[in-house]
Design a protein around this motif. Structure first.
Motif, mmCIF file in Angstrom:
data_model
loop_
_atom_site.group_PDB
_atom_site.id
_atom_site.type_symbol
_atom_site.label_atom_id
_atom_site.label_comp_id
_atom_site.label_asym_id
_atom_site.label_seq_id
_atom_site.Cartn_x
_atom_site.Cartn_y
_atom_site.Cartn_z
ATOM 1 N N GLU A 377 0.837 -1.202 0.000
ATOM 2 C CA GLU A 377 0.000 0.000 0.000
ATOM 3 C C GLU A 377 0.871 1.250 0.000
ATOM 4 O O GLU A 377 0.554 2.247 -0.660
ATOM 5 C CB GLU A 377 -0.957 -0.014 1.192
ATOM 6 N N THR A 393 -5.049 -5.397 -9.834
ATOM 7 C CA THR A 393 -5.876 -5.620 -8.646
ATOM 8 C C THR A 393 -6.481 -7.018 -8.697
ATOM 9 O O THR A 393 -6.825 -7.530 -9.769
ATOM 10 C CB THR A 393 -7.014 -4.585 -8.541
ATOM 11 N N ASN A 407 -2.603 -5.569 -4.706
ATOM 12 C CA ASN A 407 -3.632 -4.591 -4.361
ATOM 13 C C ASN A 407 -5.013 -5.177 -4.643
ATOM 14 O O ASN A 407 -5.180 -5.993 -5.547
ATOM 15 C CB ASN A 407 -3.449 -3.300 -5.157
ATOM 16 N N ASP A 411 -8.922 -1.004 -3.422
ATOM 17 C CA ASP A 411 -7.856 -0.004 -3.276
ATOM 18 C C ASP A 411 -7.973 1.099 -4.323
ATOM 19 O O ASP A 411 -7.464 2.210 -4.124
ATOM 20 C CB ASP A 411 -6.480 -0.667 -3.414
#
Length: 453
Positions: A377, A393, A407, A411
């Protein structure tokens, strides 16, 4: 070539440019295990000082793998525009760094010298830059590419939706696609890594994702990340692929480990131009990662950052829509912990964008690396500030097929809000039409996959 410099009162002598580049690198486990890293911080500083004073022409004339031995070197050398190179050949690597970080230097000025640079020059200047330098200069670079939609435009941040399934179950893949789209992810590509690398599986995945995109009129592109030859065979039989994918290495021997060479990539590019179902013109997708050449004993004694830069020099030949580094995926043998992963991620996106390719990242880590979700992150925040084109993602940040962490779909919303960014314009408008986007933000319907049933 013998290169000498000093630090403190002691003299340091390096036997080659390859040695200087390796020892000037920030600490990386892969370089250490290969026996090419600096043995102390003092030696690393000495190598950086030697590199800072090196002229760009020296790097051009001494590629890390000789042209006669390596087709990647030939691709990189042949791409140099000689009139631009002549203007900058006498610059030192320190001069290049000062040019890049200067407040008066913007995207236009950098673009004016880009085609005079080789991958070794780009790797060299990267080694002289701090993390903040890398974020700063990357933020100046706007590199766009178009498949069905355009990524990289100012004010946008895109996401690859990766709905992998450990059994290549089409229903599960589509369910994960519904969830990702409901969170606003997927404008870069809906890209699936298959478990089984066959024409049949590749075709089923491409047909299913294509049909879903068509049914819901999603402004994006699809891709199945099987071996390039498998995709080519599937496309020849009529499979609907918007992009053609392949992993790359920075040496000819490394690409041989991947089962590809320049002739095959040229053939794939030609086929993609003719057979891809997208509007183009950018129809190639490449994946890289520091350490790939080391894992295949194809590094020729060259450090992993420099080899990564050479991947981008090869990718540039094909004017790709997407390139991403899978920065923490290969494991702690190459990047040991969160600090090394963050540094490598910043390096890779900077180097890709400086090459002029549409660059993104899988900010990720494996279960046996000394990193956690906070590390990736942190990297995502830094690279969103830097202006990377896209992130990968996966559902809940956990890829159940490849067994690594990345991720998550959700996010995307946090990064858009933090930096006042949006998806690509057609995708944003499509989200608004579905009730998922309003006033620059996702609505309270976000995350509800039943919207697409």
């Amino acid at each position: 070539m013998s290169i000498q410099t000093t630090h403190s009162s002691a003299g340091d002598r390096f036997d080659s440019i390859v040695e200087v580049l390796a020892k000037a690198n920030e600490p990386k486990t892969g370089d250490e295990l290969a026996g090419i890293a600096a043995e102390s911080d003092a030696e690393r500083v000495a190598a950086k000082r030697a590199l800072a004073g090196m002229r760009l022409e020296t790097l051009r004339e001494n590629p890390v793998v000789p042209s006669e031995e390596d087709e990647v070197t030939r691709v990189i050398q042949d791409a140099v525009r000689e009139p631009i190179y002549e203007e900058i050949r006498e610059w030192t690597v320190a001069d290049l760094r000062e040019f890049l970080v200067a407040s008066e230097t913007g995207d236009r000025e950098i673009a004016a010298i880009r085609h005079g640079l080789t991958s070794e020059m780009i790797a060299a200047v990267t080694k002289l830059m701090s993390n903040m330098d890398l974020v700063l200069v990357t933020s100046k670079l706007e590199v766009t590419a178009r498949c069905n939609t355009t990524v990289g435009e100012d004010g946008t941040l895109s996401f690859r939706l990766q709905p992998n399934d450990p059994a290549d179950d089409i229903d599960n893949i589509i369910d994960a696609t519904r969830e990702g789209l409901a969170y606003g992810a997927g404008d870069a590509v809906i890209g699936v890594n298959p478990v089984t690398d066959t024409v049949e599986t590749t075709t089923r995945i491409l047909e299913a994702t294509h049909e879903f995109i068509e049914e819901w009129d999603v402004p994006t592109q699809n891709c199945c990340l099987s071996h390039v030859t498998t995709q080519m065979d599937a496309m020849r039989e009529g499979a609907p692929a918007d992009l053609v994918f392949q992993s790359l290495a920075g040496t000819e021997t490394g690409n041989d480990e991947f089962g590809v060479d320049v002739d095959l990539l040229d053939e794939a590019y030609d086929l993609a131009q003719r057979r891809c179902t997208s509007s183009g013109p950018n129809v190639m997708y490449f994946e890289t990662g520091q350490g790939a050449e080391l894992s295949g004993d194809a590094h020729h004694g060259v450090d992993q950052l420099t080899l990564e830069a050479r991947c981008y020099g090869l990718a540039k030949r094909y004017d790709p829509f997407l390139v991403n580094t899978v920065v923490g995926f290969i494991g702690p043998e190459y990047l040991y912990d969160g600090q090394q992963v963050i540094r490598a991620g910043l390096e890779d996106v900077f180097m890709g964008q400086l090459h002029g390719i549409s660059m993104g990242i899988d900010a990720c880590y494996t279960n046996h690396i000394q990193a956690d979700q906070n590390d990736i992150e942190n990297l995502a925040v830094l690279l969103a500030a830097a202006g990377t084109n896209y992130f990968i993602t996966v559902p809940m940040g956990d890829d159940v097929m490849l067994n690594y962490q990345s991720n998550s779909y959700h996010d995307a919303a946090a990064l858009w809000e933090l930096f006042d960014l949006e998806p690509t314009a057609p995708f944003r408008d499509w989200l608004a039409d579905t009730g998922l986007w309003e006033n620059g933000r996702l609505t309270d319907r976000a995350g509800d996959p039943t919207i697409f049933t």
